[in-house]
Design a protein around this motif. Structure first.
Motif, short mmCIF file in Angstrom:
data_model
loop_
_atom_site.label_atom_id
_atom_site.label_comp_id
_atom_site.label_asym_id
_atom_site.label_seq_id
_atom_site.Cartn_x
_atom_site.Cartn_y
_atom_site.Cartn_z
N ARG A 1 0.81 -1.22 0.00
CA ARG A 1 0.00 0.00 0.00
C ARG A 1 0.84 1.26 0.00
NH1 ARG A 1 -3.23 -3.21 3.56
NH2 ARG A 1 -2.50 -2.16 5.44
N GLY A 2 2.15 1.12 -0.21
CA GLY A 2 3.00 2.30 -0.37
C GLY A 2 3.76 2.74 0.86
N TRP A 3 3.57 2.07 1.99
CA TRP A 3 4.27 2.45 3.21
C TRP A 3 5.69 1.92 3.19
CZ3 TRP A 3 2.05 5.06 7.53
CH2 TRP A 3 0.72 5.46 7.32
N GLN A 4 6.56 2.56 3.97
CA GLN A 4 7.95 2.12 4.12
C GLN A 4 8.24 1.97 5.62
OE1 GLN A 4 10.72 4.52 1.87
NE2 GLN A 4 9.80 3.91 -0.07
N PRO A 5 9.36 1.29 5.96
CA PRO A 5 9.63 1.03 7.38
C PRO A 5 9.59 2.27 8.27
CG PRO A 5 11.09 -0.28 6.01
CD PRO A 5 10.32 0.61 5.07
N LEU B 1 8.67 -1.39 19.37
CA LEU B 1 9.66 -2.47 19.36
C LEU B 1 9.10 -3.72 18.68
CD1 LEU B 1 11.07 -2.06 22.98
CD2 LEU B 1 12.12 -1.32 20.84
N LEU B 2 7.83 -3.99 18.91
CA LEU B 2 7.19 -5.14 18.26
C LEU B 2 7.13 -4.93 16.75
CD1 LEU B 2 5.66 -7.82 18.48
CD2 LEU B 2 3.56 -6.48 18.86
N ALA B 3 6.76 -3.73 16.32
CA ALA B 3 6.70 -3.44 14.89
C ALA B 3 8.08 -3.56 14.25
CB ALA B 3 6.13 -2.04 14.66
N ALA B 4 9.11 -3.05 14.94
CA ALA B 4 10.48 -3.13 14.40
C ALA B 4 10.91 -4.58 14.23
CB ALA B 4 11.44 -2.38 15.32
N GLY B 5 10.57 -5.42 15.21
CA GLY B 5 10.92 -6.84 15.10
C GLY B 5 10.23 -7.51 13.93
N LEU B 6 8.96 -7.21 13.71
CA LEU B 6 8.23 -7.79 12.59
C LEU B 6 8.82 -7.33 11.26
CD1 LEU B 6 4.52 -7.42 13.78
CD2 LEU B 6 5.79 -9.55 13.48
N ILE B 7 9.18 -6.06 11.19
CA ILE B 7 9.75 -5.52 9.94
C ILE B 7 11.07 -6.21 9.63
CG2 ILE B 7 10.75 -3.45 8.89
CD1 ILE B 7 8.63 -1.83 10.47
N ARG B 8 11.91 -6.39 10.65
CA ARG B 8 13.19 -7.07 10.43
C ARG B 8 12.98 -8.50 9.95
NH1 ARG B 8 14.72 -4.80 15.27
NH2 ARG B 8 16.18 -3.07 15.11
N THR B 9 12.07 -9.20 10.59
CA THR B 9 11.83 -10.59 10.21
C THR B 9 11.26 -10.68 8.80
OG1 THR B 9 11.38 -11.12 12.54
CG2 THR B 9 10.66 -12.71 10.89
N ALA C 1 11.73 -8.67 6.41
CA ALA C 1 12.73 -8.28 5.42
C ALA C 1 13.49 -9.48 4.88
CB ALA C 1 13.71 -7.27 6.03
N GLY C 2 13.58 -10.52 5.68
CA GLY C 2 14.29 -11.72 5.24
C GLY C 2 13.61 -12.44 4.10
N ARG C 3 12.32 -12.24 3.93
CA ARG C 3 11.63 -12.87 2.81
C ARG C 3 11.05 -11.84 1.85
NH1 ARG C 3 5.97 -13.53 4.00
NH2 ARG C 3 5.41 -12.99 6.15
N ASP C 4 11.51 -10.61 1.97
CA ASP C 4 11.03 -9.53 1.09
C ASP C 4 11.86 -9.49 -0.19
OD1 ASP C 4 9.50 -7.42 0.29
OD2 ASP C 4 10.49 -5.93 1.57
N ARG C 5 11.34 -8.83 -1.21
CA ARG C 5 12.09 -8.65 -2.45
C ARG C 5 13.19 -7.62 -2.23
NH1 ARG C 5 10.83 -3.84 -4.89
NH2 ARG C 5 8.84 -2.85 -4.40
N PRO C 6 14.20 -7.58 -3.11
CA PRO C 6 15.25 -6.57 -2.97
C PRO C 6 14.69 -5.15 -3.05
CG PRO C 6 15.91 -8.29 -4.51
CD PRO C 6 14.46 -8.52 -4.21
N ARG C 7 15.20 -4.30 -2.20
CA ARG C 7 14.74 -2.91 -2.16
C ARG C 7 15.92 -1.98 -2.42
NH1 ARG C 7 8.97 -2.61 -1.59
NH2 ARG C 7 8.31 -4.45 -0.40
N GLY C 8 15.64 -0.67 -2.41
CA GLY C 8 16.67 0.31 -2.70
C GLY C 8 17.48 0.71 -1.49
#
Length: 371
Positions: A55-59, A76-84, A86-93
């Protein structure tokens, strides 16, 4: 459906689509009573994060909103989810990678299962209801582009500005700021000329810059002035506390650096002016600060606009004009409907005068004469 997935689904049904505390308590109780559902609950959180990216959001956007709407454990919970995720996300800039590096790293304090489940469901409620934003997909780097020297240059610029903001000696701050601005301008010139000579020049990109309360109107106006002086355009999103800045990459870097530096200078000058006012018998007031920052933004904008008229040589005008058309076109496609921000609540004469004085003393020479 497995029993653990069923637990998560039942908890979601009673809590995520119901704004009442009763629904939240019921969902948290279901999750707290079934430890086997924890892995599925985390996986679903990663799915919510991935949906936010779609939907266009970024970390940085998500962390900023969670910090504003909820509490530190939610962040802190959101940061942990974002890190996890990222391991299965597509390459980003590059900007995306930098946002991942800036995520908070503190561990979540130990709490009972019910409290933790409540925190999770409150965060998921927020993620589920994120609206769509204008996408800021980063273009792939140009063939043969040298990112490493540019990164070293920007590291030097940040170090120089940090020293300028920290020193108590005006002459030293002037020299450090001038050097940083010289490096930014040189980088922008090189990028513009390289793009003009390339068979397929880079297209303008966009980034989001946080514009946090209090006094966010004045801060948004300041950011807009910095953006325009650096061949960019800024559009303020007040509900989500950021401005989207559209421009070419080198200019976006200059905007972020100069805006941050000017905001630091403004905050220091405001604190000093306010201390002088208190010494004269006046109590600290919100109207003084609001008027100060409004005047500062207005005056800095005038100084940047005046400087921009004298910084470009005739031979560079066609290159910059072409880039300005590209930036304006990208901005209008992203934001077909925009309105002008007008400052409200500016009523303190002393605050306005002190803000103008601080702006006149601020280091704003983002670009020496080009060419």
């Amino acid at each position: 459906m497995t029993s653990t997935a069923s637990t998560v689904e039942r908890a979601f049904r009673v809590s995520l689509y119901d704004d009442t505390d009763t629904g939240l308590d019921t969902g948290a109780s279901l999750l707290a009573a079934d430890p086997a559902a924890d892995a599925e609950l985390t996986r679903r959180g990663e799915d919510f994060v991935a949906a936010a990216w779609q939907r266009g959001w970024q970390p940085a956007d998500v962390v900023r909103l969670v910090r504003r709407e909820l509490t530190d454990p939610h962040v802190l919970l959101a940061a942990g989810l974002i890190r996890t995720q990222a391991g299965r996300d597509r390459p980003r800039g590059r900007r995306w990678a930098a946002q991942l590096e800036d995520l908070p790293e503190h561990s979540i304090p130990g709490v009972d299962r019910f409290t933790h489940a409540t925190t999770v469901l409150e965060l998921y409620r927020l993620l589920l209801r994120l609206p769509a934003l204008e996408p800021l997909d980063e273009a792939p780097p140009r063939q043969g582009r040298r990112d490493q020297p540019a990164s070293r240059m920007l590291t030097r610029v940040r170090a120089l500005l940090a020293k300028a903001e920290a020193t108590g000696f005006p002459e030293e701050a002037e020299a450090l700021s001038a050097k940083a601005q010289e490096l930014m301008a040189r980088h922008s010139i090189d990028e513009a000329l390289l793009a003009a000579q390339a068979p397929a020049p880079d297209a303008p990109g966009a980034c989001r810059v946080g514009v946090e309360p209090p006094y966010e109107q004045a801060k948004a106006v300041l950011l807009d002035a910095v953006a325009r002086a650096n061949h960019c355009r800024a559009v303020w999103n007040e509900p989500f506390a950021f401005s989207a800045v559209v421009g070419f990459e080198a200019d976006l870097e200059a905007v972020e650096l100069l805006y941050t530096s000017l905001l630091v200078q403004a905050t220091r000058a405001m604190a000093k002016a306010e201390a002088a006012q208190r010494a004269g018998g006046r109590k600290r007031t919100k109207t003084f600060r609001q008027s100060f920052l409004a005047a500062y933004a207005h005056r800095v904008g005038d100084r940047l606009a005046a400087a921009a008229e004298t910084q470009v040589t005739q031979d560079l005008l066609p290159v910059l004009a072409t880039r300005e058309v590209a930036v304006t076109g990208r901005m209008e496609r992203m934001f077909p409907e925009t309105t002008t921000t007008r400052l409200r609540g500016v009523s303190d004469e002393a605050g306005w005068e002190e803000g103008v004085r601080a702006a006149d003393q601020a280091q704003v020479r983002a670009r020496p004469r080009l060419g």
